[in-house]
Scaffold this motif. Structure first.
Motif, PDB file in Angstrom:
ATOM      1  N   ILE A 147       4.736  -4.672  -5.170  1.00 43.30           N
ATOM      2  CA  ILE A 147       5.432  -3.666  -4.368  1.00 43.30           C
ATOM      3  C   ILE A 147       6.777  -3.329  -4.992  1.00 43.30           C
ATOM      4  O   ILE A 147       7.450  -4.200  -5.554  1.00 43.30           O
ATOM      5  CB  ILE A 147       5.604  -4.148  -2.907  1.00 43.30           C
ATOM      6  N   ASN A 148       7.126  -2.086  -4.920  1.00 42.64           N
ATOM      7  CA  ASN A 148       8.432  -1.636  -5.390  1.00 42.64           C
ATOM      8  C   ASN A 148       9.491  -2.178  -4.429  1.00 42.64           C
ATOM      9  O   ASN A 148       9.391  -1.959  -3.218  1.00 42.64           O
ATOM     10  CB  ASN A 148       8.449  -0.107  -5.424  1.00 42.64           C
ATOM     11  N   PRO A 149      10.522  -2.860  -4.913  1.00 42.72           N
ATOM     12  CA  PRO A 149      11.545  -3.410  -4.017  1.00 42.72           C
ATOM     13  C   PRO A 149      12.280  -2.356  -3.185  1.00 42.72           C
ATOM     14  O   PRO A 149      12.880  -2.676  -2.166  1.00 42.72           O
ATOM     15  CB  PRO A 149      12.519  -4.123  -4.970  1.00 42.72           C
ATOM     16  N   PHE A 166      11.698  -6.937   5.429  1.00 37.79           N
ATOM     17  CA  PHE A 166      10.343  -6.505   5.071  1.00 37.79           C
ATOM     18  C   PHE A 166      10.128  -6.623   3.563  1.00 37.79           C
ATOM     19  O   PHE A 166       9.071  -7.059   3.108  1.00 37.79           O
ATOM     20  CB  PHE A 166      10.090  -5.068   5.532  1.00 37.79           C
ATOM     21  N   THR A 167      11.130  -6.216   2.795  1.00 36.62           N
ATOM     22  CA  THR A 167      11.030  -6.273   1.332  1.00 36.62           C
ATOM     23  C   THR A 167      10.893  -7.713   0.856  1.00 36.62           C
ATOM     24  O   THR A 167      10.049  -8.017  -0.003  1.00 36.62           O
ATOM     25  CB  THR A 167      12.263  -5.617   0.679  1.00 36.62           C
ATOM     26  N   LYS A 168      11.702  -8.610   1.416  1.00 32.95           N
ATOM     27  CA  LYS A 168      11.669 -10.019   1.000  1.00 32.95           C
ATOM     28  C   LYS A 168      10.277 -10.617   1.182  1.00 32.95           C
ATOM     29  O   LYS A 168       9.737 -11.234   0.271  1.00 32.95           O
ATOM     30  CB  LYS A 168      12.692 -10.821   1.807  1.00 32.95           C
ATOM     31  N   TYR A 169       9.690 -10.396   2.353  1.00 33.24           N
ATOM     32  CA  TYR A 169       8.366 -10.965   2.605  1.00 33.24           C
ATOM     33  C   TYR A 169       7.279 -10.278   1.772  1.00 33.24           C
ATOM     34  O   TYR A 169       6.351 -10.931   1.302  1.00 33.24           O
ATOM     35  CB  TYR A 169       8.016 -10.902   4.090  1.00 33.24           C
ATOM     36  N   ALA A 170       7.406  -8.971   1.570  1.00 32.40           N
ATOM     37  CA  ALA A 170       6.392  -8.248   0.798  1.00 32.40           C
ATOM     38  C   ALA A 170       6.421  -8.645  -0.681  1.00 32.40           C
ATOM     39  O   ALA A 170       5.372  -8.800  -1.313  1.00 32.40           O
ATOM     40  CB  ALA A 170       6.591  -6.747   0.935  1.00 32.40           C
ATOM     41  N   VAL A 171       7.603  -8.830  -1.235  1.00 36.19           N
ATOM     42  CA  VAL A 171       7.736  -9.182  -2.644  1.00 36.19           C
ATOM     43  C   VAL A 171       7.288 -10.617  -2.904  1.00 36.19           C
ATOM     44  O   VAL A 171       6.693 -10.916  -3.940  1.00 36.19           O
ATOM     45  CB  VAL A 171       9.190  -8.958  -3.121  1.00 36.19           C
ATOM     46  N   ASN A 172       7.541 -11.512  -1.958  1.00 34.86           N
ATOM     47  CA  ASN A 172       7.234 -12.935  -2.157  1.00 34.86           C
ATOM     48  C   ASN A 172       5.832 -13.340  -1.709  1.00 34.86           C
ATOM     49  O   ASN A 172       5.494 -14.516  -1.765  1.00 34.86           O
ATOM     50  CB  ASN A 172       8.266 -13.798  -1.424  1.00 34.86           C
ATOM     51  N   THR A 173       5.032 -12.396  -1.280  1.00 29.96           N
ATOM     52  CA  THR A 173       3.698 -12.713  -0.792  1.00 29.96           C
ATOM     53  C   THR A 173       2.693 -12.744  -1.938  1.00 29.96           C
ATOM     54  O   THR A 173       2.715 -11.901  -2.829  1.00 29.96           O
ATOM     55  CB  THR A 173       3.255 -11.659   0.242  1.00 29.96           C
TER      56      THR A 173
END
Length: 196
Positions: free
Chosen positions: A115-117, A95-102
């Motif tokens: 977003i905070n990692p 979830f973090t990977k997709y949220a940070v790279n969006t």
């Protein structure tokens, strides 16, 4: 019901009266806890301990029979919890990977906040969801181990539906995630509810 499995040079025979003990089911109202808090020491541990609260006969190669006690129960609970925590951390990382790279949509670019990692590791609602995913996986494992399923194909399909729904949600395909989740509810949960 009983289950036999070979553990190194021992045969373990599980003696249980219920596939899913009522006491474990009664603990299914999990509390909100994040992955980086006391997630591994709270109500999930109690649930797993009650789910695997069974007696085991251990038959050695020499023919000696012994009963497993609390130690074996704690060992099984710890193994299942460790596996669940590993999968939960993998989900949080996904979830973090997709949220940070969006990238934000052009209309939202001005108000977009990074977003905070650590967000998914510290979010209590996400942690509670992960507890239910661990519980579901262990309930399915118990039902499959005891051959107590009403339809093996439906149970296995329900497992993959949950995994697919989570994967779609991680990638921001919420509509598709809800469609898969609806299929899970209609094909796995409602038939059991109406059967009861």
């Amino acid at each position: 019901m009983s289950e036999r499995r070979i553990v190194s040079q021992y045969m373990v025979i599980t003696l249980s009266t219920d596939v899913i003990p009522y006491k474990a089911i009664s603990l299914l109202n999990f509390s909100d806890e994040s992955l980086d808090s006391s997630f591994a020491n709270g109500d999930l541990v109690v649930f797993l301990s009650e789910l695997y609260n069974e007696y085991n006969l251990i038959l050695s190669e020499s023919g000696d029979i012994s009963f497993s006690g609390e130690h074996f129960r704690h060992y099984i609970t710890e193994q299942k919890l460790e596996r669940g925590l590993e999968e939960s951390c993998n989900f949080a990382e996904q979830f973090t990977k997709y949220a940070v790279n969006t990238l934000p949509a052009p209309a939202a670019a001005e108000t977009y906040k990074l977003i905070n990692p650590e967000y998914f590791f510290s979010n209590v609602s996400f942690g509670r969801t992960l507890k239910y995913l661990i519980a579901w996986d262990n309930l399915c494992s118990n039902v499959l181990a005891e051959s107590a399923f009403f339809s093996q194909a439906h149970l296995l399909e329900a497992r993959t539906d949950i995994d697919a729904s989570v994967d779609m949600a991680a990638r921001f395909y919420y509509k598709q995630s809800f469609q898969i989740l609806r299929g899970f509810l209609e094909n796995a949960v409602l038939p059991v509810h109406f059967c009861n």
